[in-house]
Design a protein around this motif. Structure first.
Motif, short mmCIF file in Angstrom:
data_model
loop_
_atom_site.label_atom_id
_atom_site.label_comp_id
_atom_site.label_asym_id
_atom_site.label_seq_id
_atom_site.Cartn_x
_atom_site.Cartn_y
_atom_site.Cartn_z
N ASP A 98 -1.97 14.11 1.62
CA ASP A 98 -3.23 13.86 2.07
C ASP A 98 -3.53 12.07 2.44
O ASP A 98 -4.58 11.67 2.68
N GLU A 99 -2.67 11.31 1.83
CA GLU A 99 -2.80 9.88 2.08
C GLU A 99 -1.94 9.41 3.22
O GLU A 99 -1.89 8.15 3.38
N ILE A 100 -1.11 10.08 3.94
CA ILE A 100 -0.30 9.61 4.84
C ILE A 100 -0.91 9.18 6.39
O ILE A 100 -0.32 8.72 7.11
N ASP A 101 -2.13 9.30 6.46
CA ASP A 101 -2.97 8.78 7.42
C ASP A 101 -3.35 7.26 7.41
O ASP A 101 -3.65 6.69 8.42
N THR A 102 -2.67 6.74 6.20
CA THR A 102 -2.81 5.26 6.12
C THR A 102 -2.07 4.50 7.02
O THR A 102 -0.68 4.86 7.42
N LYS A 103 -2.47 3.34 7.29
CA LYS A 103 -1.78 2.37 8.06
C LYS A 103 -0.63 1.70 7.24
O LYS A 103 -0.85 1.44 6.08
N ALA A 104 0.33 1.87 7.83
CA ALA A 104 1.53 1.22 6.94
C ALA A 104 1.57 -0.24 7.22
O ALA A 104 2.63 -1.05 7.95
N ASP A 105 0.63 -0.95 6.75
CA ASP A 105 0.66 -2.55 6.88
C ASP A 105 0.32 -3.01 5.43
O ASP A 105 -0.10 -2.06 4.55
N PHE A 106 0.59 -4.23 5.20
CA PHE A 106 0.43 -4.67 3.95
C PHE A 106 -1.14 -4.43 3.12
O PHE A 106 -1.26 -3.97 2.06
N ASP A 107 -2.11 -4.56 3.89
CA ASP A 107 -3.49 -4.67 3.45
C ASP A 107 -3.76 -3.16 3.26
O ASP A 107 -4.54 -2.66 2.18
N SER A 108 -3.51 -2.25 4.32
CA SER A 108 -3.89 -0.69 3.96
C SER A 108 -3.36 -0.29 2.94
O SER A 108 -3.90 0.72 2.02
N LEU A 109 -2.12 -0.64 2.60
CA LEU A 109 -1.43 0.16 1.58
C LEU A 109 -1.62 -0.39 0.54
O LEU A 109 -1.78 0.31 -0.83
N ALA A 110 -1.88 -1.70 0.34
CA ALA A 110 -2.46 -2.39 -1.06
C ALA A 110 -3.83 -1.53 -1.32
O ALA A 110 -4.14 -1.23 -2.32
N ALA A 111 -4.72 -1.23 -0.37
CA ALA A 111 -5.87 -0.59 -0.79
C ALA A 111 -5.77 0.86 -1.14
O ALA A 111 -6.70 1.32 -1.89
N LYS A 112 -4.57 1.10 -0.87
CA LYS A 112 -4.42 2.59 -1.45
C LYS A 112 -3.53 2.67 -2.67
O LYS A 112 -2.96 3.44 -3.21
N LYS A 113 -3.53 1.38 -3.29
CA LYS A 113 -2.96 1.07 -4.64
C LYS A 113 -1.44 1.10 -4.41
O LYS A 113 -0.64 1.46 -5.80
N SER A 114 -0.79 1.22 -3.42
CA SER A 114 0.44 1.13 -3.14
C SER A 114 1.06 -0.14 -2.59
O SER A 114 0.07 -1.17 -2.65
N MET A 115 2.04 -0.19 -1.94
CA MET A 115 2.42 -1.57 -1.20
C MET A 115 3.51 -1.17 -0.09
O MET A 115 4.20 -0.30 0.13
N ALA A 116 3.31 -2.16 0.88
CA ALA A 116 4.07 -2.07 2.26
C ALA A 116 5.61 -2.51 1.75
O ALA A 116 6.65 -1.96 2.53
N GLY A 117 5.49 -3.43 0.66
CA GLY A 117 6.95 -3.75 0.38
C GLY A 117 7.94 -4.06 1.36
O GLY A 117 7.65 -5.05 2.24
#
Ligand SMILES: Cc1cc2nc3c(=O)[nH]c(=O)nc-3n(C[C@H](O)[C@H](O)[C@H](O)COP(=O)(O)O)c2cc1C
Ligand code: FES
Lengths: 430, 162
Positions: free
Chosen positions: A294-313
């Motif tokens: 349910d989180e995969i509509d997140t944009k795969a960029d640095f800020d969007s993934l950081a906002a999801k408490k993950s990272m674009a790495g």
């Protein structure tokens, strides 16, 4: 079709050779810079383009270059991070094997901008093929006067040395890399001082990832304004996404930053095999905390993934389907970090090992009541207190797996077995 | 020991390589990793006399060389077979059946990871991510990567080493 920048010409015959690269305008950006620009305007253009580091942290390259003192008595160095050790990452290899001159052109432009006369390409030891191709490209440049005492006939001297690592994930961390280049074990240094002030051989040093540098010629050739129009806000440009795991078409896909994880997985990597459903995705190499379907509509960029408490790495997506036991998968990830901890900080050395032991016993059905909480508390205890962030990288997956797949962990402890019928990884081969 | 170390000498080719490496760095120690790789190519694995020889060449204390040699996984401190087979068992390869593949190879060769076959031909290793995950499971044999390895393709690869 989104615009391709780095991979547009990869199919041109002999693109990895100087002639092939030149046939598509290669070294045009360098010529333009040397003829029409100054080092300062090259640096300013890259800064304006907000080119964010593709190695993991997404730090703007132009800003990093700005930390290097203009006047130094000692030499300055560039270390090109070609260690590509983050599990799930296999994109810098594509540039090195298929477009080595693009990397070299980026290196020359960067060195010229910063006033550097020697760049070291630190490439992981296992990449023998890439190293040979890269070395051949460097040799061509020396033979043609693109490298050496007078770069393209100008008063600028630059040496490039390809330096092989010898098997250690930690040498991808920038100060571990510097230590390793100096001929020592790759144990990260305490920061500050940052490499910009005290880096390789005690001198001011820029460390940049291969992909980051490969963008530089394009930015110089076409301008920061063009680059800024691609990608998402504050995350301009494209990125080489590596998709692996439970997808039909694994591979490297160049897409605008800000493409959603869903689009990357389903439109570009062919989605999941027939009959399988998505269970999770690790969005930026194994260090990146896992995301649920349910989180995969997140944009795969640095800020969007950081906002999801993950990272674009590193841009490496690992796709996991419903046949995979998350406890077992985490045990494998934990084994990796325990193995790769350099050992100099006690919390990391002991903590990663302890976490691996606890998750392994849960996985074997030997978990004790309280073990799942213990696992999370071990991870919390070693994060954020060590010299480098390998410990944090190890904690992220543990905490996110336990939080998001808690039930599966608990069942392993209470029922002493895996709730999945097929405990083994799904496919006995591709 | 000293009798043994007398026999340790780089070939002319390796000496030339090392001399070239030394021109690329401002310190002799920076040439240590390349020098150890050369030594491994020349002598198969890094014994103490070999490491002492490298220390001599680079004018470094032997302990500096031991420290580096033991830190990195690609340096063999024990004898290895004529060929090295490295099976990646990290995350993506694991998802694609690397454990079963390793088990298969282990059974077929009659050795555990880290061991060499009795005839000294092959040493088997389990390794971390090789940076080739889109073609998992990956097996590296000596310097070469092999993509999407199955038990059948592994058989063929081993056949070529015999
Ligand atoms: C444990 C660890 C491993 C890393 N491995 C790599 C790597 O393999 N390649 C890479 O480019 N950056 C890696 N990094 C990030 C580097 O420290 C550094 O941020 C990066 O090379 C900077 O380049 P960039 O700004 O162009 O991304 C790693 C960081 C850590 C903490
Ligand atoms: S996980 Fe095996 S090559 Fe990356």
């Amino acid at each position: 079709m989104p615009e391709l920048i780095l991979t547009k010409d990869l199919d041109v015959p002999d693109y990895h050779r100087l002639a092939g690269y030149r046939s598509r305008g290669g070294y045009g950006a360098l010529k333009k810079a040397l003829d029409e620009m100054t080092p300062a305007t090259v640096g300013a253009e890259v800064k304006k383009a907000s080119l964010r580091g593709r190695g993991g942290a997404g730090f703007p390259a132009g800003t990093k270059w700005g930390f290097i003192p203009a006047q130094t008595e000692k030499p300055k160095y560039l270390c090109v991070n070609a260690d590509e050790g983050e599990p799930g990452t296999f994109k810098d290899k594509v540039i090195m094997e298929r477009a080595p001159h693009m990397l070299i052109e980026g290196i020359i432009l960067s060195c010229w901008a910063v006033g550097i006369h020697h760049a070291y390409i630190y490439i992981r030891g296992e990449f023998v093929k890439a190293r040979k191709i890269l070395q051949a490209a460097v040799d061509e440049c020396y033979a043609e006067g693109i490298l050496g005492p007078k770069v393209m006939g100008k008063e600028f001297c630059l040496d490039v040395t390809v330096h092989a690592g010898a098997g250690a994930y930690i040498c991808g961390e920038e100060t571990g890399l510097i230590e390793s280049l100096e001929g020592k074990p790759g144990k990260p240094r305490i920061k500050p001082p940052f490499p910009a002030l005290v880096g390789l051989f005690g001198c001011s040093t820029v460390v940049n990832n291969v992909e980051t540098l490969a963008f530089v010629p394009h930015i110089i050739e076409r301008g920061a304004d063009w680059f800024l129009k691609i990608g998402s806000e504050r995350n301009p440009g494209t990125r080489l996404f590596g998709v692996s795991g439970c997808v039909v078409k694994p591979g490297v896909f160049e897409l605008p930053m800000g493409t959603t994880l869903r689009e990357i997985i389903y439109t570009h990597a062919g989605g999941l095999p027939e009959g399988r459903t998505l269970k999770g995705v690790i969005p930026g190499g194994v260090s990146a905390p896992i995301l649920t379907p349910d989180e995969i509509d997140t944009k795969a960029d640095f800020d969007s993934l950081a906002a999801k408490k993950s990272m674009a790495g590193s841009g490496g997506l690992i796709v996991i389907d419903d046949s995979v036991c998350m406890v077992r998968l985490l045990a494998r990830i934990a084994r990796f970090f325990a193995h790769e901890s350099c050992g100099q900080c006690t919390p990391c050395r002991e903590g990663t090992d302890w976490a691996f032991k606890v998750v392994s016993r849960i996985e074997r059905g030997e978990g004790q009541p309280g073990d799942v909480d213990k696992l999370a508390s071990i991870a919390t205890s070693f994060a954020g207190i060590t010299i480098c962030v390998l410990a944090d990288a190890a904690a992220g997956p543990i905490l996110s797996f336990v939080q998001k797949y808690r039930e599966e962990f608990d069942l392993h402890v209470t029922e002493k077995r895996c709730p999945l019928e097929n405990k083994a990884p799904s496919r006995p081969g591709p | 020991m000293s009798g043994e170390s007398n026999e340790i000498r780089f070939s002319q080719k390796a000496k030339d390589r090392l001399a070239w490496y030394l021109t690329r760095y401002p310190t002799r120690q920076a040439a240590l990793l390349p020098a150890l790789r050369l030594a491994q190519e020349e002598f198969g694995h890094l014994t103490h006399p070999v490491m002492d020889y490298v220390a001599g060449q680079l004018e470094l204390p032997p302990v500096t060389v031991y420290e580096a040699a033991t830190f990195y996984t690609m340096y063999h401190k024990k004898p290895v077979g004529e060929h090295c087979v490295y099976v990646c068992t990290n995350v993506t390869c694991f998802l694609k059946g690397a454990d079963q593949l390793l088990e298969y190879l282990s059974g077929k060769l009659g050795i555990r990871p880290g061991q060499a076959t009795a005839d000294g031909k092959i040493t088997l290793f389990s390794v971390e991510c090789l940076g080739n995950c889109d073609k998992a499971p990956t097996v590296q044999i000596d310097d070469d990567y092999h993509d999407c390895v199955t038990t059948e393709s592994a058989d063929r690869l081993l056949e070529k080493l015999r």
